[in-house]
Write a protein that holds these residues in place. Sequence first.
Motif, PDB file in Angstrom:
ATOM      1  N   GLN B  50       0.821  -1.216   0.000  1.00  0.00           N
ATOM      2  CA  GLN B  50       0.000   0.000   0.000  1.00  0.00           C
ATOM      3  C   GLN B  50       0.856   1.269   0.000  1.00  0.00           C
ATOM      4  O   GLN B  50       0.434   2.308  -0.487  1.00  0.00           O
ATOM      5  CB  GLN B  50      -0.907   0.019   1.237  1.00  0.00           C
ATOM      6  N   ARG B  94      -2.429   0.906  -8.256  1.00  0.00           N
ATOM      7  CA  ARG B  94      -3.705   1.587  -7.988  1.00  0.00           C
ATOM      8  C   ARG B  94      -3.427   2.882  -7.241  1.00  0.00           C
ATOM      9  O   ARG B  94      -2.578   2.929  -6.347  1.00  0.00           O
ATOM     10  CB  ARG B  94      -4.599   0.677  -7.137  1.00  0.00           C
ATOM     11  N   GLY B  97      -6.977   6.133  -2.079  1.00  0.00           N
ATOM     12  CA  GLY B  97      -8.222   6.851  -1.855  1.00  0.00           C
ATOM     13  C   GLY B  97      -9.418   6.066  -2.326  1.00  0.00           C
ATOM     14  O   GLY B  97      -9.294   4.934  -2.790  1.00  0.00           O
ATOM     15  N   ARG B  98     -10.583   6.679  -2.212  1.00  0.00           N
ATOM     16  CA  ARG B  98     -11.831   6.001  -2.578  1.00  0.00           C
ATOM     17  C   ARG B  98     -12.377   6.562  -3.879  1.00  0.00           C
ATOM     18  O   ARG B  98     -11.929   7.562  -4.379  1.00  0.00           O
ATOM     19  CB  ARG B  98     -12.868   6.177  -1.463  1.00  0.00           C
ATOM     20  N   PRO B 100     -14.321   5.338  -7.875  1.00  0.00           N
ATOM     21  CA  PRO B 100     -14.084   4.356  -8.931  1.00  0.00           C
ATOM     22  C   PRO B 100     -12.692   4.434  -9.548  1.00  0.00           C
ATOM     23  O   PRO B 100     -12.058   3.403  -9.783  1.00  0.00           O
ATOM     24  CB  PRO B 100     -15.184   4.647  -9.955  1.00  0.00           C
ATOM     25  N   GLU B 103     -10.187   2.955  -7.094  1.00  0.00           N
ATOM     26  CA  GLU B 103     -10.310   1.541  -6.742  1.00  0.00           C
ATOM     27  C   GLU B 103      -9.757   0.647  -7.843  1.00  0.00           C
ATOM     28  O   GLU B 103      -9.471  -0.521  -7.612  1.00  0.00           O
ATOM     29  CB  GLU B 103     -11.783   1.177  -6.522  1.00  0.00           C
ATOM     30  N   THR B 104      -9.613   1.181  -9.035  1.00  0.00           N
ATOM     31  CA  THR B 104      -9.264   0.361 -10.177  1.00  0.00           C
ATOM     32  C   THR B 104      -7.783   0.045 -10.206  1.00  0.00           C
ATOM     33  O   THR B 104      -6.949   0.929 -10.046  1.00  0.00           O
ATOM     34  CB  THR B 104      -9.663   1.070 -11.482  1.00  0.00           C
TER      35      THR B 104
END
Lengths: 116, 116
Positions: B50, B94, B97-98, B100, B103-104
């Motif tokens: 991460q 990736r 954060g949040r 679409p 998240e990809t």
Amino acid sequence: AQKITQTQPGMFVQEKEAVTLDCTYDTSDPSYGLFWYKQPSSGEMIFLIYQGSYDQQNATEGRYSLNFQKARKSANLVISASQLGDSAMYFCAMREGRDSNYQLIWGAGTKLIIKP
Amino acid sequence: DGGITQSPKYLFRKEGQNVTLSCEQNLNHDAMYWYRQDPGQGLRLIYYSQIVNDFQKGDIAEGYSVSREKKESFPLTVTSAQKNPTAFYLCASRASGRGPTRETQYFGPGTRLLVL
């Protein structure tokens, strides 16, 4: 138990016809995301489309749309007006929960062959 | 051009040898992932990271090791302890954060590892 199920190992479709690739998922978490990827014979995974569990409308990206039926836990990919270049493996994947570190759970894939 | 590069495209490993697969990204993404794909199968997570200097085991980490000394780089070492390493290896990244787009996961072209 399988969390992502793609029931069609392979499909043959005539060029210019629409295609529906099936994907069902299993989760009890209210927050999740669903993805479709395309893998041509070269091997690279190409992101196609995303649907969040709280999204009210079905996602669309050009010729790709996602038929999201939440109650049925299905997230089928629809390709309109198929082209020869659409021949590839297609994978459905799910991001489950908010604390999953955005790990994806993958289906086994569907091999799509477009016939001229 | 922003993207993810993997090298080499093909890699041959001899018995008892450690080999290292390279993955570099210039997308300024925080998270990076390594997957293994066997023929006709979906993807299985080996390791993920991460942030720099931190990584976690995925579902099939045994026989593999990683490092994350730089944000751009996430090399995977296949050790001699991995008895069946022949597979296609995919690296992904990736943004954090949040939402679409965050998240990809976006993928590199992959490395095919073969055992001699």
